[in-house]
Scaffold this active site. Structure first.
Site, PDB file in Angstrom:
ATOM      1  N   HIS A  59      63.977  73.619  72.811  1.00 35.67           N
ATOM      2  CA  HIS A  59      62.664  74.183  73.090  1.00 35.67           C
ATOM      3  C   HIS A  59      61.660  73.063  73.326  1.00 35.67           C
ATOM      4  O   HIS A  59      61.737  72.005  72.701  1.00 35.67           O
ATOM      5  CB  HIS A  59      62.198  75.142  71.989  1.00 35.67           C
ATOM      6  CG  HIS A  59      62.058  74.539  70.623  1.00 35.67           C
ATOM      7  ND1 HIS A  59      60.926  73.873  70.218  1.00 35.67           N
ATOM      8  CD2 HIS A  59      62.893  74.509  69.559  1.00 35.67           C
ATOM      9  CE1 HIS A  59      61.059  73.473  68.965  1.00 35.67           C
ATOM     10  NE2 HIS A  59      62.255  73.846  68.538  1.00 35.67           N
ATOM     11  N   ASP A  97      58.259  73.523  73.132  1.00 31.53           N
ATOM     12  CA  ASP A  97      57.004  73.667  72.393  1.00 31.53           C
ATOM     13  C   ASP A  97      57.116  73.054  70.993  1.00 31.53           C
ATOM     14  O   ASP A  97      58.207  72.838  70.479  1.00 31.53           O
ATOM     15  CB  ASP A  97      56.590  75.146  72.290  1.00 31.53           C
ATOM     16  CG  ASP A  97      57.621  76.008  71.580  1.00 31.53           C
ATOM     17  OD1 ASP A  97      58.828  75.853  71.846  1.00 31.53           O
ATOM     18  OD2 ASP A  97      57.229  76.833  70.723  1.00 31.53           O
ATOM     19  N   ASP A 156      61.659  67.690  66.171  1.00 28.09           N
ATOM     20  CA  ASP A 156      61.763  69.141  66.471  1.00 28.09           C
ATOM     21  C   ASP A 156      60.996  69.460  67.743  1.00 28.09           C
ATOM     22  O   ASP A 156      59.842  69.854  67.663  1.00 28.09           O
ATOM     23  CB  ASP A 156      61.237  69.914  65.263  1.00 28.09           C
ATOM     24  CG  ASP A 156      61.434  71.410  65.404  1.00 28.09           C
ATOM     25  OD1 ASP A 156      62.156  71.847  66.307  1.00 28.09           O
ATOM     26  OD2 ASP A 156      60.835  72.150  64.607  1.00 28.09           O
ATOM     27  N   GLU A 189      59.413  78.809  71.227  1.00 30.77           N
ATOM     28  CA  GLU A 189      60.419  78.960  70.164  1.00 30.77           C
ATOM     29  C   GLU A 189      59.755  78.982  68.801  1.00 30.77           C
ATOM     30  O   GLU A 189      60.226  79.649  67.884  1.00 30.77           O
ATOM     31  CB  GLU A 189      61.432  77.812  70.237  1.00 30.77           C
ATOM     32  CG  GLU A 189      62.657  78.004  69.334  1.00 30.77           C
ATOM     33  CD  GLU A 189      62.486  77.497  67.906  1.00 30.77           C
ATOM     34  OE1 GLU A 189      63.327  77.826  67.064  1.00 30.77           O
ATOM     35  OE2 GLU A 189      61.501  76.782  67.614  1.00 30.77           O
ATOM     36  N   GLU A 190      58.665  78.230  68.671  1.00 27.72           N
ATOM     37  CA  GLU A 190      58.009  78.149  67.362  1.00 27.72           C
ATOM     38  C   GLU A 190      57.197  79.407  67.053  1.00 27.72           C
ATOM     39  O   GLU A 190      56.666  79.541  65.947  1.00 27.72           O
ATOM     40  CB  GLU A 190      57.097  76.908  67.292  1.00 27.72           C
ATOM     41  CG  GLU A 190      57.822  75.573  67.444  1.00 27.72           C
ATOM     42  CD  GLU A 190      58.657  75.197  66.218  1.00 27.72           C
ATOM     43  OE1 GLU A 190      58.686  75.970  65.253  1.00 27.72           O
ATOM     44  OE2 GLU A 190      59.293  74.132  66.252  1.00 27.72           O
ATOM     45  N   GLU A 207      68.613  71.387  67.669  1.00 27.47           N
ATOM     46  CA  GLU A 207      67.625  71.341  66.583  1.00 27.47           C
ATOM     47  C   GLU A 207      68.017  70.210  65.634  1.00 27.47           C
ATOM     48  O   GLU A 207      69.193  69.836  65.550  1.00 27.47           O
ATOM     49  CB  GLU A 207      67.625  72.674  65.808  1.00 27.47           C
ATOM     50  CG  GLU A 207      67.067  73.854  66.578  1.00 27.47           C
ATOM     51  CD  GLU A 207      65.545  73.892  66.619  1.00 27.47           C
ATOM     52  OE1 GLU A 207      64.884  73.043  65.975  1.00 27.47           O
ATOM     53  OE2 GLU A 207      65.013  74.760  67.325  1.00 27.47           O
ATOM     54  N   HIS A 221      57.623  69.523  61.611  1.00 23.76           N
ATOM     55  CA  HIS A 221      56.408  70.276  61.289  1.00 23.76           C
ATOM     56  C   HIS A 221      55.457  69.506  60.370  1.00 23.76           C
ATOM     57  O   HIS A 221      54.412  70.015  59.996  1.00 23.76           O
ATOM     58  CB  HIS A 221      56.730  71.649  60.647  1.00 23.76           C
ATOM     59  CG  HIS A 221      57.510  72.568  61.536  1.00 23.76           C
ATOM     60  ND1 HIS A 221      57.536  73.925  61.355  1.00 23.76           N
ATOM     61  CD2 HIS A 221      58.278  72.324  62.622  1.00 23.76           C
ATOM     62  CE1 HIS A 221      58.316  74.491  62.280  1.00 23.76           C
ATOM     63  NE2 HIS A 221      58.772  73.522  63.062  1.00 23.76           N
TER      64      HIS A 221
HETATM   65 ZN    ZN Z   1      62.813  73.535  66.556  1.00 25.55          ZN
END
Ligand code: ZN
Length: 412
Positions: free
Chosen positions: A92, A94, A124, A156-157, A184, A380
């Site tokens: 992903h 984003d 990520d 995706e997030e 991931e 994150h």
């Molecule tokens: Zn991810």
């Protein structure tokens, strides 16, 4: 300090060092601020142009507002010939936001220090995407042996809308890959299961009344509370009786109510109450069945009582985010192959607590394994990073994919 341009050509480096091409591509992609709420087109169009430069035609699948897009490309001179088979490498584009986080460097400018690259999305999972893009020339050289597809998604997030559209587009165009790797951050360990997540918003409509005359009203908060209590009982039952899946930190399905609002004043019987609960289910447990249990309880135990006072009273449930759980057999040929190619066959395949697009690819009939560089521990967070070691490990993984394609015996 290791700046990417100071890195000598990869041939002169010891095996654990990443190539200049991968590092430069990571730097480039981190520079696109692709937080989920914003457009990802800068990154997607850059990837499209890079692929075009190498003779690969990418298909862009835009969202309705044409503000975001997925990218799907078959790494072949003749993609129309390769509709079935092949391996998807997917990630992903984003990232989560950086609001309120205390960063030591600009999160949207890759910062190399102490053998790590810091920046939002390094782990990520733009690191993985960048290493894959940098490996495209190698993949193209191997294209006769191995049909490979590259898939980049958005949202995706948040909602998983990107991957849904991408998979719908593949189905429409008759493209049926044989397997998928989602990069991931797992420290290159194969991940074969994660829980599902379903959010349900519940709107309870009663009847207003002066609180001196409560029997004339239907108190929406009180009926909502009965349903919330039933959801809690359901969660208690599962925590007691559901067969355990020891691969998960919480080895059973959970339910919880996370939001509630209702009422306008203490002396008014409230007409409306709205709450949202979620389920996080083991792969073996059906969220449809759990939902049915809750709907049946509301219809059998609550609604008739409400309607004795007000015929228009009722309870409506609406499913919001709805991600299936993901599970593939630990000894599936794709899993065994991926572990072997990643040189992590000594690690037993694991399960994770976070949801991924693996569930969507699996549901579309494409066997999928989650395996990628970097650690979810860094994702994150402020100062998110990926280590040079992990970049090099992922490069070696791709090198071996290009050199030793999935043999027919490994093919699902
Ligand atoms: Zn991810």
């Amino acid at each position: 300090m290791n700046k990417p341009l100071d890195i000598p050509p990869s041939a002169a480096l010891p095996p654990a060092a990443p190539s200049a091409a991968s590092l430069a591509m990571i730097d480039r992609l981190i520079g696109f601020p692709t937080v989920s709420r914003d457009s990802n087109l800068g990154l997607i169009e850059y990837a499209r142009d890079e692929l075009a430069r190498l003779g690969v035609r990418a298909n862009l699948i835009y969202d309705a507002a044409r503000n975001k897009a997925n990218l799907f490309a078959t790494l072949s001179a003749d993609p129309d010939r390769i509709k079935t088979g092949g391996l998807v490498i997917s990630g992903h584009t984003d990232t989560v936001p950086v609001d309120g986080q205390d960063w030591s460097s600009d999160p949207f400018r890759a910062d190399h220090r102490d053998g790590r690259i810091h920046g939002r999305g390094t782990a990520d999972m733009k690191g993985f995407i960048a290493i894959a893009l940098a490996a495209v020339p190698k993949f193209l050289a191997a294209q006769q042996k191995l049909p490979l597809h590259l898939s980049l998604t958005y949202d995706e997030e948040t909602t998983f809308f990107g991957v849904r559209d991408l998979l719908a587009d593949l189905a429409e165009r008759g493209i049926r890959p044989a397997g998928c790797i989602i990069g991931e951050p797992t420290d290159m360990r194969a991940i074969v299961a994660h829980k599902g997540k379903r959010d349900i918003c519940c709107r309870v409509r009663g009847r207003e009344a002066h609180s001196a005359l409560t029997p004339e009203g239907v108190n929406a908060i009180e009926f909502a509370a009965k349903l919330v209590a039933f959801i809690r009982q359901t969660a208690d039952r599962l925590s007691r009786d559901e067969p355990r899946d020891a691969r998960f930190a919480v080895p059973y399905t959970t339910l919880q109510t996370g939001l509630i609002k209702g009422g306008i004043a203490v002396n008014v019987v409230p007409r409306d109450c709205e709450f949202t609960f979620e389920m996080r289910n083991l792969p073996a447990t059906s969220t449809d069945e759990l939902t049915r249990t809750i709907v049946e309880f509301a219809e059998r135990e609550l609604v008739p009582e409400m309607r004795r006072v007000a015929t228009d009273a009722g309870i409506a449930l609406e499913v919001g985010m709805n991600l299936p759980a993901f599970g593939i057999a630990s000894d599936h040929p794709l899993v065994r192959w991926a572990q072997q190619v990643a040189s992590t066959a000594h690690l037993s395949p694991g399960a994770v607590g976070f949801a991924t697009e693996a569930s969507m690819f699996s549901q579309a009939g494409i066997p999928t394994v989650v395996i990628g560089p970097g650690s979810i521990d860094q994702a994150h967070k402020p100062d998110e990073y990926i280590s040079y070691d992990q970049v090099a490990a992922c490069e070696a993984f791709f090198d071996r994919i290009a050199a030793q394609p999935m043999s027919s015996e490994h093919r699902p």
